[in-house]
Design an enzyme around this catalytic site. Structure first.
Site, PDB file in Angstrom:
ATOM      1  N   SER A   9       0.866  -1.188   0.000  1.00 30.61           N
ATOM      2  CA  SER A   9       0.000   0.000   0.000  1.00 30.61           C
ATOM      3  C   SER A   9       0.900   1.235   0.000  1.00 30.61           C
ATOM      4  O   SER A   9       2.082   1.152   0.350  1.00 30.61           O
ATOM      5  CB  SER A   9      -0.939  -0.009   1.210  1.00 30.61           C
ATOM      6  OG  SER A   9      -0.221  -0.235   2.403  1.00 30.61           O
ATOM      7  N   GLU A  11       1.081   5.553   0.837  1.00 34.98           N
ATOM      8  CA  GLU A  11       0.440   6.664   1.556  1.00 34.98           C
ATOM      9  C   GLU A  11       0.759   8.017   0.917  1.00 34.98           C
ATOM     10  O   GLU A  11       1.889   8.273   0.511  1.00 34.98           O
ATOM     11  CB  GLU A  11       0.939   6.644   3.006  1.00 34.98           C
ATOM     12  CG  GLU A  11       0.338   7.743   3.863  1.00 34.98           C
ATOM     13  CD  GLU A  11       0.715   7.588   5.326  1.00 34.98           C
ATOM     14  OE1 GLU A  11       0.547   6.482   5.896  1.00 34.98           O
ATOM     15  OE2 GLU A  11       1.202   8.576   5.912  1.00 34.98           O
ATOM     16  N   ASP A 103      -2.355  13.856  16.803  1.00 39.14           N
ATOM     17  CA  ASP A 103      -1.571  14.656  17.760  1.00 39.14           C
ATOM     18  C   ASP A 103      -2.216  16.018  17.903  1.00 39.14           C
ATOM     19  O   ASP A 103      -3.013  16.437  17.067  1.00 39.14           O
ATOM     20  CB  ASP A 103      -0.134  14.808  17.250  1.00 39.14           C
ATOM     21  CG  ASP A 103       0.629  13.499  17.333  1.00 39.14           C
ATOM     22  OD1 ASP A 103       0.590  12.864  18.400  1.00 39.14           O
ATOM     23  OD2 ASP A 103       1.243  13.107  16.323  1.00 39.14           O
ATOM     24  N   PHE A 210      11.775  14.771  11.728  1.00 41.37           N
ATOM     25  CA  PHE A 210      10.535  14.027  11.875  1.00 41.37           C
ATOM     26  C   PHE A 210      10.748  12.798  12.765  1.00 41.37           C
ATOM     27  O   PHE A 210       9.917  12.477  13.623  1.00 41.37           O
ATOM     28  CB  PHE A 210      10.058  13.631  10.471  1.00 41.37           C
ATOM     29  CG  PHE A 210       8.655  13.149  10.444  1.00 41.37           C
ATOM     30  CD1 PHE A 210       7.624  13.965  10.882  1.00 41.37           C
ATOM     31  CD2 PHE A 210       8.348  11.874   9.979  1.00 41.37           C
ATOM     32  CE1 PHE A 210       6.312  13.514  10.876  1.00 41.37           C
ATOM     33  CE2 PHE A 210       7.048  11.416   9.963  1.00 41.37           C
ATOM     34  CZ  PHE A 210       6.031  12.235  10.417  1.00 41.37           C
ATOM     35  N   HIS A 260       3.844  -0.955   3.704  1.00 40.75           N
ATOM     36  CA  HIS A 260       3.112   0.297   3.479  1.00 40.75           C
ATOM     37  C   HIS A 260       4.169   1.374   3.241  1.00 40.75           C
ATOM     38  O   HIS A 260       4.962   1.667   4.135  1.00 40.75           O
ATOM     39  CB  HIS A 260       2.283   0.609   4.724  1.00 40.75           C
ATOM     40  CG  HIS A 260       1.492   1.871   4.647  1.00 40.75           C
ATOM     41  ND1 HIS A 260       0.299   1.978   3.952  1.00 40.75           N
ATOM     42  CD2 HIS A 260       1.704   3.096   5.201  1.00 40.75           C
ATOM     43  CE1 HIS A 260      -0.180   3.197   4.083  1.00 40.75           C
ATOM     44  NE2 HIS A 260       0.651   3.914   4.824  1.00 40.75           N
TER      45      HIS A 260
END
Ligand code: FAD
Length: 279
Positions: A9, A11, A103, A210, A260
């Site tokens: 998959s 994103e 968040d 990140f 993913h």
């Protein structure tokens, strides 16, 4: 018996501009769709900040005939807003969701209390029965706010007990953390698939920032190697593809049920890694 084909998959996040959305829909999505992913997923900004763009993008991808999973969290929204969103998705023929706590949006103060993903999963099941295949998030290197390793996997089990069907992990570069995590999950009775989230290395300084926030460790050897390339983006990209291909190969060789890709809305790294894997 032939080994089952791994689930793939991809994103996306909702671009901020119309031009960005056009590029995603006319260039990036078709190029990645050619790889035959089982579905695309579209993130949902903290506190529902991308609600309209997420819904718009999800509808356009669905209209192009591809399976798509919107990410969803309560943020500061009430039950009726989330129930209406679920109805919109059901009406658009969406069959999957990624259910999250999310968040607190930075700089807004945000809601006093975030709603845990397990509560969202229970809410979705209560309102829509078995309509959606529900994915939840899992953290092989453990969620940064978790009190302990054991409580974090116990809360993952709560999400499955509430009705989640499978999980997608936060990205990681330490492959052992994933397989250890699968063993620990199995030991407490989690028997649903946990798909490996994989982040291609694209912009290294963004990745460092990140990763510090989301609790993913970048191994020292990767940092040192990339530092040595200085501003040579071509070498960094080539090395990134090599490292992440190796990671994916190890995952698949050792029984990960699928991958993913956090594509960062870019074609090349995901496409190259996918092709290297010969899937
Ligand atoms: P939860 O599963 O609710 O857990 C959050 C924390 O609370 C954990 O530390 C857990 O141990 C603890 N906890 C859980 N339940 C309880 C309880 N009952 N009592 C006490 N503590 C508890 N963010 C976005 O804003 N938009 C996105 O689209 C998005 N997509 C993501 C997709 C994936 C695959 C992943 C892995 C993450 C994604 N995130 C996204 C980030 C995610 O929202 C953050 O990591 C967030 O901090 C936690 O969300 P969660 O659903 O894992 O939370």
């Amino acid at each position: 018996m032939a080994a089952q084909k791994p689930r793939i998959s991809c994103e996306f996040f909702p671009p901020k501009t119309g031009a960005g959305i056009d590029r995603l829909l006319t260039e990036v999505m078709p190029a990645l769709n050619a790889l035959g992913p089982e579905f695309f997923s579209v993130t949902y900004g903290a506190g529902g900040s991308t609600r309209d763009t997420t819904v718009g993008l999800v509808s356009s991808i669905r209209e192009a005939g591809t399976d798509v999973a919107p990410h969803l969290s309560f943020g500061g929204d009430d039950d009726s807003t989330i129930a209406a969103l679920l109805e919109t998705y059901q009406g658009a023929g969406i069959k999957r969701l990624v259910a999250l706590r999310g968040d607190v949006p930075s700089g807004t103060g945000g809601p006093a209390q975030l709603i845990y993903a397990s509560e969202l999963v229970a809410f979705i099941r209560e309102r829509t029965g078995d309509h959606f295949h529900i994915e939840v998030a899992a953290y092989p290197e453990i969620h940064p706010e978790a009190k302990s390793y054991d409580t974090d996997i116990a809360f993952l089990k709560t999400k499955f007990d509430a009705g989640a069907d499978s999980a997608i992990t936060q990205y990681f570069f330490n492959v052992e953390s994933y397989f250890y995590f699968l063993d620990q999950c199995a030991a407490i009775g989690i028997d649903k698939p946990i798909y490996a989230g994989v982040m291609p290395i694209i912009n290294f300084s963004n990745l460092i920032r990140f990763s510090a926030n989301c609790g993913a460790e970048i191994p020292r050897w990767i940092c040192r190697r990339i530092e040595a390339y200085g501003d040579n983006q071509e070498s960094i990209a080539k090395f990134g593809v090599e490292v992440v291909t190796q990671l994916c190969q190890t995952l698949l060789d050792n029984g990960a049920p699928g991958i993913h890709f956090y594509t960062m809305n870019q074609v090349e790294p995901t496409q190259q890694i996918y092709n290297n894997l010969g899937l």
